[in-house]
Write a protein that holds these residues in place. Structure first.
Motif, PDB file in Angstrom:
ATOM      1  N   ARG A 156      39.958  36.395  45.449  1.00 46.35           N
ATOM      2  CA  ARG A 156      41.193  37.151  45.225  1.00 46.35           C
ATOM      3  C   ARG A 156      42.249  36.576  46.155  1.00 46.35           C
ATOM      4  O   ARG A 156      42.108  36.623  47.360  1.00 46.35           O
ATOM      5  N   GLY A 176      48.680  38.301  46.508  1.00 45.55           N
ATOM      6  CA  GLY A 176      49.241  39.044  45.395  1.00 45.55           C
ATOM      7  C   GLY A 176      48.171  39.371  44.377  1.00 45.55           C
ATOM      8  O   GLY A 176      47.077  39.788  44.715  1.00 45.55           O
ATOM      9  N   GLN A 177      48.481  39.112  43.105  1.00 42.08           N
ATOM     10  CA  GLN A 177      47.548  39.463  42.037  1.00 42.08           C
ATOM     11  C   GLN A 177      46.810  38.256  41.473  1.00 42.08           C
ATOM     12  O   GLN A 177      46.111  38.375  40.478  1.00 42.08           O
ATOM     13  N   THR A 178      46.937  37.084  42.074  1.00 40.16           N
ATOM     14  CA  THR A 178      46.283  35.891  41.535  1.00 40.16           C
ATOM     15  C   THR A 178      44.804  35.877  41.920  1.00 40.16           C
ATOM     16  O   THR A 178      44.456  36.028  43.083  1.00 40.16           O
ATOM     17  N   THR A 180      41.075  33.726  41.227  1.00 38.98           N
ATOM     18  CA  THR A 180      40.418  32.534  40.682  1.00 38.98           C
ATOM     19  C   THR A 180      38.913  32.773  40.680  1.00 38.98           C
ATOM     20  O   THR A 180      38.380  33.465  41.550  1.00 38.98           O
ATOM     21  N   THR A 223      41.994  30.744  36.404  1.00 46.43           N
ATOM     22  CA  THR A 223      42.975  31.430  37.240  1.00 46.43           C
ATOM     23  C   THR A 223      43.599  32.533  36.402  1.00 46.43           C
ATOM     24  O   THR A 223      43.813  32.365  35.198  1.00 46.43           O
ATOM     25  N   SER A 248      46.479  35.947  36.766  1.00 45.41           N
ATOM     26  CA  SER A 248      47.408  36.783  37.536  1.00 45.41           C
ATOM     27  C   SER A 248      47.519  38.117  36.819  1.00 45.41           C
ATOM     28  O   SER A 248      48.013  38.183  35.701  1.00 45.41           O
ATOM     29  N   GLY A 249      47.025  39.123  37.455  1.00 47.59           N
ATOM     30  CA  GLY A 249      47.060  40.446  36.839  1.00 47.59           C
ATOM     31  C   GLY A 249      45.974  41.323  37.404  1.00 47.59           C
ATOM     32  O   GLY A 249      45.332  40.998  38.399  1.00 47.59           O
ATOM     33  N   GLU A 299      43.921  28.794  32.347  1.00 41.80           N
ATOM     34  CA  GLU A 299      44.919  29.758  32.818  1.00 41.80           C
ATOM     35  C   GLU A 299      44.894  30.952  31.880  1.00 41.80           C
ATOM     36  O   GLU A 299      45.434  30.904  30.780  1.00 41.80           O
TER      37      GLU A 299
END
Length: 149
Positions: A70, A73-75, A77, A90, A92-93, A117
């Motif tokens: 983690r 932010g919210q990214t 992987t 990856t 984001s959310g 992505e």
């Protein structure tokens, strides 16, 4: 006699108009769905034949143990694997509640520069459910185990 040919001509016009309307509606439906049809690929399929960067598709498998990071932010992987190949992902959310390592997942997104992505991540919704495509991909690699009841 003129009345009969007028009816025949009108019938031909109606049939022709219906055929044109059918062709146009089929074309519009196909055009509207061009981005809505996402093909499923296993990590092994992605590794063997990487899709174009502009192609949106679904990938599924198990979240590789020890790969979930983690970020800021919210990214997030992680790696998704089917036992035959591993693909870095990856996202984001906000991840689903049941998303975890060694659990089944399906992601929708694009494969760009060797990284998937994801624009959407789905996790299995109970202890026994896993999408059929993921089960098939894991069985193909010989690592699927039937859940114990």
């Amino acid at each position: 006699m003129a009345l009969k040919s007028l009816k025949k001509q009108r019938r031909v016009q109606v049939v022709a108009l219906a055929a044109v309307a059918l062709i146009i509606s089929t074309g519009l439906i196909g055009y509207a769905m061009r981005d809505g049809i996402n093909f499923f690929r296993s990590p092994s399929q992605v590794a063997e034949a990487p899709p174009a960067p502009n192609e949106t598709f679904r990938i599924g498998g198990l979240v590789e143990e020890g790969s979930l990071v983690r970020g800021q932010g919210q990214t997030i992987t992680f790696n998704v694997t089917d036992g035959g190949a591993t693909i870095p992902v990856t996202f984001s959310g906000v991840l689903p509640d049941l998303f975890d390592e060694n659990q089944g997942m399906v992601g929708t997104g694009r494969y760009i520069n060797g990284v998937f992505e994801a624009s959407e991540i789905l996790a299995k919704h109970d202890e026994t459910y896993m999408p059929k495509e993921v089960i098939d991909a894991l069985k193909e690699q010989g690592i699927y185990q039937e859940p114990s009841s």
